[in-house]
Design an enzyme around this catalytic site. Structure first.
Site, PDB file in Angstrom:
ATOM      1  N   ASN A  40       8.891  -4.913   5.350  1.00  0.00           N
ATOM      2  CA  ASN A  40       7.485  -5.213   5.648  1.00  0.00           C
ATOM      3  C   ASN A  40       7.353  -6.535   6.390  1.00  0.00           C
ATOM      4  OD1 ASN A  40       6.771  -2.914   4.230  1.00  0.00           O
ATOM      5  ND2 ASN A  40       6.071  -4.020   2.408  1.00  0.00           N
TER       6      ASN A  40
ATOM      7  N   ALA B 263       0.526  -4.423   1.081  1.00  0.00           N
ATOM      8  CA  ALA B 263       1.400  -5.282   1.898  1.00  0.00           C
ATOM      9  C   ALA B 263       0.785  -6.634   2.225  1.00  0.00           C
ATOM     10  CB  ALA B 263       1.784  -4.562   3.188  1.00  0.00           C
ATOM     11  N   ALA B 264      -0.281  -7.011   1.537  1.00  0.00           N
ATOM     12  CA  ALA B 264      -0.972  -8.255   1.898  1.00  0.00           C
ATOM     13  C   ALA B 264      -0.074  -9.467   1.768  1.00  0.00           C
ATOM     14  CB  ALA B 264      -2.217  -8.425   1.027  1.00  0.00           C
ATOM     15  N   GLY B 265       0.676  -9.548   0.666  1.00  0.00           N
ATOM     16  CA  GLY B 265       1.572 -10.688   0.477  1.00  0.00           C
ATOM     17  C   GLY B 265       2.648 -10.759   1.537  1.00  0.00           C
ATOM     18  N   ASP B 266       3.204  -9.612   1.912  1.00  0.00           N
ATOM     19  CA  ASP B 266       4.242  -9.583   2.941  1.00  0.00           C
ATOM     20  C   ASP B 266       3.670  -9.947   4.305  1.00  0.00           C
ATOM     21  OD1 ASP B 266       6.111  -8.782   1.039  1.00  0.00           O
ATOM     22  OD2 ASP B 266       5.681  -6.663   1.364  1.00  0.00           O
TER      23      ASP B 266
END
Length: 311
Positions: free
Chosen positions: A45, A254-257
C-alpha cells in the site's frame, strides 16, 4: 524538482473485503452488502501510494507461488511499480480478511503467508537500493529480524528511516534512538508507552528522532527532534497538532498507509516537517473517500487540486 526516491520494505497481501451495515460481535453473523478482492498489505500500500504521488519507488517484499501472488506481481507491473525486488516463494501469499461497516470503520485479520519469508539476507542483497534512496520506509508485517536489518542498513547508508509500528507490538528499546521518524496511530503510540493524557510527550522523550501520531478525525500530533527544530528555526518541546481535513468517509482501510507514503514523499522532496505532514494528511483524507486499500490511493494531481481548493 528532482524526483524523490523511496525504498519501501514490507508486506504484500490480497485483501478480501466484506462490506456490511456493522461489524459483527464475537459469535454473531451479519449479512454483508458486497464483497471484493483488492491488492493490499501495508508495505505494498505504501509503495503504491508513493508511486502514485510521483516518487521513484523500489519495493522489497515477498509473495507466494499461488494465484494471488501471480496476480499481485502483474498488478504492480500494470500500475507502474516495478516488482524486481519482490521475491516469489513456495506457499500462499499473505491475506487480509477485512470487514468494513457503513461508517467506514474496519476490522482486519491478517494471515502473513509469504511475508514471513522476507528475511534479512534479502535486504543485504539490496545495498545499492539503500544507497540510492532519499528515505527508507518500513512497517511490522514482516519478521522483526528483517525490520532490524532495515534499520541497520539505513544507518549504514545514513538514510532517514520512517518506522510505521503496525500492527502494534512492543519494540526493542534501542530502536527508539535509531530511527528518524516514528509514525504510529494513537493506539500504537499507547502500546509503545505513550500517555494520551500527556499527548504522548513521554514517548517522544524516548526518541532521538521525531514522533508523529495519527489520530484519524482528530488530526495529527507531532514533535520535532532537535535537528529539525534547529533547521526550521522553530521551538521544540511540546507536541504540536495539525487538524484533519473534513471529508466524507467511505473506507478507512488504507488511510494510515496513505499518510505514511505522503509523508515519506514530502520529506524526500525536502519539505519542512509541518508542510510534509499537511501534505500527508491530504493524501490520507482523499484515501478515505474511496473503497478498498490500493484502489483508494490518490494520484499527485488529485492531492494538489484538493490542497489548492482549501487554501
Amino acid at each position: 524538482m528532482t524526483r524523490p526516491r523511496l525504498l519501501v520494505i514490507g508486506s504484500v497481501n490480497a485483501d478480501l473485503v466484506a462490506y456490511a451495515e456493522r461489524i459483527p460481535h464475537a459469535g454473531e453473523t451479519v449479512k454483508g452488502r458486497r464483497f471484493s478482492t483488492v491488492p493490499g498489505g501495508k508495505g505494498a500500500n505504501q509503495a503504491m501510494a508513493a508511486c502514485r504521488l510521483g516518487a521513484a519507488v523500489t519495493f522489497i517484499g515477498a509473495v507466494g507461488d499461488d494465484a494471488y501472488g501471480r496476480d499481485m506481481l502483474q498488478y504492480f507491473r500494470d500500475n507502474g511499480l516495478e516488482p524486481a525486488r519482490v521475491k516469489q516463494v513456495p506457499g500462499s501469499t499473505g491475506v487480509a480478511l477485512i470487514t468494513v461497516d457503513d461508517r467506514g470503520n474496519n476490522q482486519i485479520v491478517v494471515v502473513p503467508g509469504a511475508n514471513d519469508q522476507l528475511q534479512p539476507a534479502d535486504l543485504e542483497e539490496c545495498g545499492d537500493d539503500f544507497a540510492a534512496a532519499d528515505v527508507v520506509v518500513i512497517q511490522l508485517e514482516t519478521p522483526i529480524v528483517t525490520v532490524a536489518k532495515a534499520i541497520e542498513m539505513a544507518e549504514r547508508w545514513q538514510k532517514p528511516l520512517i518506522l510505521n509500528p503496525a500492527p502494534a507490538q512492543s519494540l526493542p528499546e534501542d530502536w527508539f534512538r535509531r530511527i528518524a521518524y516514528l509514525v504510529p496511530n494513537e493506539h500504537e503510540a499507547a502500546l509503545l508507552g505513550g500517555d494520551r493524557a500527556r499527548d504522548f510527550t513521554d514517548l517522544q522523550e524516548k526518541l532521538a528522532g521525531s514522533l508523529v501520531v495519527t489520530m484519524g478525525e482528530k488530526g495529527v500530533l507531532f514533535r520535532r527532534n532537535d535537528r529539525v527544530v534547529e533547521a526550521e528555526g522553530e521551538p521544540g518541546g511540546t507536541m504540536d497538532r495539525i487538524p484533519a481535513f473534513s471529508v466524507p468517509v467511505v473506507d478507512t482501510t488504507a488511510a494510515g498507509d496513505a499518510f505514511v507514503a505522503g509523508f515519506a514523499v514530502a520529506l524526500a522532496e525536502g519539505r519542512p516537517l509541518k508542510e510534509a505532514l499537511r501534505f500527508a494528511s491530504a493524501v490520507a483524507a482523499l484515501s478515505v473517500t474511496k473503497a478498498g486499500a490500493q484502489t483508494s490511493l490518490p494520484r499527485r494531481d488529485e492531492v494538489e487540486h484538493f490542497l489548492e481548493g482549501i487554501r
